[in-house]
Design a protein around this motif. Structure first.
Motif, mmCIF file in Angstrom:
data_model
loop_
_atom_site.group_PDB
_atom_site.id
_atom_site.type_symbol
_atom_site.label_atom_id
_atom_site.label_comp_id
_atom_site.label_asym_id
_atom_site.label_seq_id
_atom_site.Cartn_x
_atom_site.Cartn_y
_atom_site.Cartn_z
ATOM 1 N N UNK A 74 24.802 34.002 42.559
ATOM 2 C CA UNK A 74 24.952 34.130 44.010
ATOM 3 C C UNK A 74 26.042 35.139 44.333
ATOM 4 N N UNK A 75 27.162 35.050 43.605
ATOM 5 C CA UNK A 75 28.227 36.035 43.778
ATOM 6 C C UNK A 75 29.204 35.951 42.618
ATOM 7 N N UNK A 76 29.845 37.067 42.381
ATOM 8 C CA UNK A 76 30.877 37.158 41.360
ATOM 9 C C UNK A 76 32.198 36.998 42.096
ATOM 10 N N UNK A 77 32.824 35.833 41.967
ATOM 11 C CA UNK A 77 34.071 35.549 42.674
ATOM 12 C C UNK A 77 35.297 35.854 41.819
ATOM 13 N N UNK A 78 35.103 36.331 40.608
ATOM 14 C CA UNK A 78 36.233 36.681 39.735
ATOM 15 C C UNK A 78 36.908 37.931 40.291
ATOM 16 N N UNK A 79 38.203 37.998 40.114
ATOM 17 C CA UNK A 79 38.934 39.134 40.668
ATOM 18 C C UNK A 79 39.511 40.004 39.559
ATOM 19 N N UNK A 80 40.003 41.139 39.941
ATOM 20 C CA UNK A 80 40.680 42.035 39.019
ATOM 21 C C UNK A 80 39.802 42.603 37.933
ATOM 22 N N UNK A 81 40.422 42.844 36.793
ATOM 23 C CA UNK A 81 39.728 43.472 35.672
ATOM 24 C C UNK A 81 38.582 42.609 35.159
ATOM 25 N N UNK A 82 38.764 41.281 35.132
ATOM 26 C CA UNK A 82 37.690 40.410 34.648
ATOM 27 C C UNK A 82 36.499 40.469 35.593
ATOM 28 N N UNK A 83 36.713 40.498 36.880
ATOM 29 C CA UNK A 83 35.616 40.606 37.843
ATOM 30 C C UNK A 83 34.817 41.877 37.627
ATOM 31 N N UNK A 84 35.505 42.982 37.408
ATOM 32 C CA UNK A 84 34.819 44.255 37.148
ATOM 33 C C UNK A 84 34.064 44.206 35.822
#
Length: 84
Positions: free
Chosen positions: A18-28
């Protein structure tokens, strides 16, 4: 709509991102690995300790730490094959 995080999907179950809620380098990094909105993912198995967890996404098996999987919001597949 019923949404949970990827770490709560049981082994053998399918879900759609549904969405990628991880932030920063891990989200990318998760986006680079294919964890994008609408992608289907299947939980294959867990390590004996419960982390990492292995997922099949876009024809590739990816292992994620449980904490990283918690940053991905999914809709689980229902019994009729649709995603709730």
């Amino acid at each position: 709509m019923y949404e949970i995080t990827l770490d709560a999907v049981n082994v053998g179950e399918r879900a759609k991102i549904a969405k990628n809620a991880a932030s920063g380098a891990m989200g990318r990094r998760l986006l680079d690995l294919g964890f994008t909105e609408g992608a289907e993912v299947r939980h294959l198995f867990d390590a004996v300790s419960g982390s990492p967890m292995a997922f099949l996404i876009r024809g590739t098996v990816i292992a994620l730490r449980r904490d990283d999987a918690a940053g991905i919001v999914v809709r689980k597949e229902s019994a009729d094959g649709s995603y709730t």
